[in-house]
Design an enzyme around this catalytic site. Structure first.
Site, mmCIF file in Angstrom:
data_model
loop_
_atom_site.group_PDB
_atom_site.id
_atom_site.type_symbol
_atom_site.label_atom_id
_atom_site.label_comp_id
_atom_site.label_asym_id
_atom_site.label_seq_id
_atom_site.Cartn_x
_atom_site.Cartn_y
_atom_site.Cartn_z
ATOM 1 N N ASP A 165 60.189 40.303 21.020
ATOM 2 C CA ASP A 165 60.639 40.390 22.405
ATOM 3 C C ASP A 165 62.123 40.035 22.441
ATOM 4 O OD1 ASP A 165 61.154 40.016 25.171
ATOM 5 O OD2 ASP A 165 59.070 39.424 25.517
ATOM 6 N N ILE A 193 61.896 33.612 24.928
ATOM 7 C CA ILE A 193 61.039 32.885 25.873
ATOM 8 C C ILE A 193 61.440 33.229 27.301
ATOM 9 C CG2 ILE A 193 60.258 30.643 26.710
ATOM 10 C CD1 ILE A 193 60.873 29.462 23.986
ATOM 11 N N HIS A 194 60.456 33.668 28.075
ATOM 12 C CA HIS A 194 60.630 33.982 29.495
ATOM 13 C C HIS A 194 59.261 33.836 30.149
ATOM 14 C CE1 HIS A 194 58.790 37.943 28.804
ATOM 15 N NE2 HIS A 194 59.400 37.844 27.636
ATOM 16 N N GLY A 195 59.100 34.250 31.377
ATOM 17 C CA GLY A 195 57.864 34.036 32.119
ATOM 18 C C GLY A 195 56.600 34.528 31.434
#
Length: 157
Positions: free
Chosen positions: A10, A14-16
């Site tokens: 990704d 780090i994200h939602g």
């Protein structure tokens, strides 16, 4: 032996979706970001820490640090490994990191890349890394969120 529950490619790291949806789905208690740039960038680390649940630890390693340290993980560390590229995953697998499954979520479009799903664009270098990972026995799926139907990336390369 390390306990890697899932490895994810990704661009956003780090994200939602990572911090909430996937953590709850796989039951991880540690997000390990393997990225040579972020490993040395406190600002990016602090921003990503804000997207991670407070109940989950985060670590930021270079690709080589991940190779060197992953086998020292405690038995109770349930690891969600996140990185930006298939080449990073290939380096880790070839370096002995026990990755069995890769979730491919976001690989941004840019010049020279071909869009193969709504959120994944690849070039020949990416495709070659995926082919090598497949030959090494790594399962490769395109899927943004857990309740989305999996797509085998090999159908597109």
């Amino acid at each position: 032996m390390s306990n890697i529950l899932l490895t994810r490619i990704d661009n956003r790291l780090i994200h939602g979706q990572v911090g909430l949806t996937w953590i709850n789905h796989i039951g991880a208690n540690l997000i390990l970001v393997a990225d040579d740039e972020v490993a040395y960038d406190d600002i990016q680390q602090n921003l990503m820490d804000m997207a991670a649940p407070s109940t989950v630890d985060t670590r930021y390693f270079t690709i080589q640090e991940t190779i060197d340290k992953i086998h020292k993980a405690a038995d109770d560390q349930l690891i969600f490994l996140v990185t930006r590229t298939p080449e990073n995953v290939l380096k880790m697998v070839e370096g002995g990191v026990p990755i069995k499954k890769v979730n491919i979520s976001n690989m941004h479009f840019k010049e020279g890349k071909k869009q193969i799903s709504s959120t994944v664009s690849i070039d020949e270098k990416d495709a070659e890394a995926f082919r090598k990972l497949h030959k090494l026995g790594v399962e490769l799926e395109i899927r943004r969120v857990p309740d989305e139907r999996k797509k085998d990336i090999l159908e597109f390369i």
